[in-house]
Design an enzyme around this catalytic site. Sequence first.
Site, PDB file in Angstrom:
ATOM      1  N   ASP A  48       0.805  -1.217   0.019  1.00  0.00           N
ATOM      2  CA  ASP A  48      -0.054  -0.009   0.025  1.00  0.00           C
ATOM      3  C   ASP A  48       0.745   1.277   0.120  1.00  0.00           C
ATOM      4  O   ASP A  48       0.409   2.185  -0.126  1.00  0.00           O
ATOM      5  CB  ASP A  48      -1.064  -0.060   0.988  1.00  0.00           C
ATOM      6  CG  ASP A  48      -0.325  -0.057   2.343  1.00  0.00           C
ATOM      7  OD1 ASP A  48       0.758  -0.204   2.565  1.00  0.00           O
ATOM      8  OD2 ASP A  48      -1.091  -0.066   3.619  1.00  0.00           O
ATOM      9  N   ASP A  87      -0.877  -5.954  -0.057  1.00  0.00           N
ATOM     10  CA  ASP A  87      -1.309  -5.519   1.269  1.00  0.00           C
ATOM     11  C   ASP A  87      -2.942  -5.543   1.286  1.00  0.00           C
ATOM     12  O   ASP A  87      -3.478  -5.273   0.162  1.00  0.00           O
ATOM     13  CB  ASP A  87      -0.868  -4.029   1.231  1.00  0.00           C
ATOM     14  CG  ASP A  87       0.502  -3.897   2.101  1.00  0.00           C
ATOM     15  OD1 ASP A  87       0.709  -5.077   2.801  1.00  0.00           O
ATOM     16  OD2 ASP A  87       1.353  -3.322   1.843  1.00  0.00           O
ATOM     17  N   GLU A 118      -1.117  -5.441   8.855  1.00  0.00           N
ATOM     18  CA  GLU A 118       0.124  -4.865   9.844  1.00  0.00           C
ATOM     19  C   GLU A 118      -0.496  -5.121  11.154  1.00  0.00           C
ATOM     20  O   GLU A 118      -1.714  -5.117  11.510  1.00  0.00           O
ATOM     21  CB  GLU A 118      -0.007  -3.344   9.685  1.00  0.00           C
ATOM     22  CG  GLU A 118       0.600  -2.989   8.206  1.00  0.00           C
ATOM     23  CD  GLU A 118       0.883  -1.555   7.876  1.00  0.00           C
ATOM     24  OE1 GLU A 118       0.632  -0.849   8.942  1.00  0.00           O
ATOM     25  OE2 GLU A 118       1.252  -1.305   6.815  1.00  0.00           O
ATOM     26  N   GLU A 185       9.669  -4.123  10.136  1.00  0.00           N
ATOM     27  CA  GLU A 185      10.074  -2.694   9.502  1.00  0.00           C
ATOM     28  C   GLU A 185      10.964  -1.949  10.436  1.00  0.00           C
ATOM     29  O   GLU A 185       9.834  -1.730  11.655  1.00  0.00           O
ATOM     30  CB  GLU A 185       8.899  -2.204   8.664  1.00  0.00           C
ATOM     31  CG  GLU A 185       9.152  -0.617   8.341  1.00  0.00           C
ATOM     32  CD  GLU A 185       7.999  -0.290   7.416  1.00  0.00           C
ATOM     33  OE1 GLU A 185       7.140  -0.734   6.960  1.00  0.00           O
ATOM     34  OE2 GLU A 185       8.212   0.918   6.895  1.00  0.00           O
TER      35      GLU A 185
HETATM   36  O1  KIV Z   1       3.497  -1.217   1.543  1.00  0.00           O
HETATM   37  C1  KIV Z   1       4.583  -1.403   1.310  1.00  0.00           C
HETATM   38  O2  KIV Z   1       5.469  -1.065   0.429  1.00  0.00           O
HETATM   39  C2  KIV Z   1       5.411  -2.354   2.613  1.00  0.00           C
HETATM   40  C3  KIV Z   1       6.850  -2.312   2.436  1.00  0.00           C
HETATM   41  C4  KIV Z   1       7.285  -1.760   3.684  1.00  0.00           C
HETATM   42  C5  KIV Z   1       7.069  -3.781   2.610  1.00  0.00           C
HETATM   43  O3  KIV Z   1       4.705  -2.906   3.307  1.00  0.00           O
END
Ligand code: KIV
Length: 267
Positions: A48, A87, A118, A185
């Site tokens: 995302d 995502d 997340e 992260e």
């Molecule tokens: O949205 C994204 O690009 C991510 C990266 C941090 C892996 O989740």
Amino acid sequence: MSDAIPVTLETLQDMKQRGEKIASLTVYDAGFTRALEAAGVELFIIGDSLGMVLLGYDSTVPVTMDDMVYHAASVARVGRTAWRVVDLPYRSYSSPQLALANATRLVEQAGAHMVKLEGGTAMAGIVETLAARDIPVCGHVGLLPQSVTDYGGYRVQGRDADSAAAILADARALEAAGAGLLVLECIPATLAGEITAAVGIPTIGIGAGPACDGQVLVLYDMLGITQGRLPRFVKDFVAGAGSIPAALRAYVGAVKTGAYPAPEHGY
Ligand code: KIV
């Protein structure tokens, strides 16, 4: 790795066991899908982050399910070898029922091999729901961009003993709930090393040091396109490579040999 053989979750798991680093990048469209696969990238994250790098938002929060389906489907249309993680955007998994409906849509309409969400222990029930329906799930702990307003900015997480222990507990809870991969992260390299040793599933780091089983960067950051102040873990691979295909090959090579991330890219 031969670029004719599709990467599976088992492939990534075997790479962790043998200590072969996994090369991952974000990708959002068909043209770069072909270029990244030609360079040997094994794991795609259709993140995302597209809200910021493609759509011009200040954060990932405004990204919708329609945005994710549109971009992930363009990757799936031409993708042949890489494992595709897509995502679930903000508020698309706030209940088990909503998570199941939206994850099913990403798999069926957008060609996702796996969905990513997340959060740690609080997400274990959602991960269990999806895993019970055979939808592979990637967890994401440490800095959570969808919660950036709660942190008051993009900050390194897990610097003190209590928050480090909480992130380790999050990683364990996600694995126990059925997650098959974990993104770590912006956490200290020592903590990422502890998590990588503690869990049986592959860890993919971004700003998490060299001990992770693989590395990911936002594509536009490693191509040197992103404007403004960048986090210290970002490296511009186009500078010095001369072309985008050469930069992508340099990135894959640097991840495989462990040359990236170097100590100056970590916390
Ligand atoms: O949205 C994204 O690009 C991510 C990266 C941090 C892996 O989740």
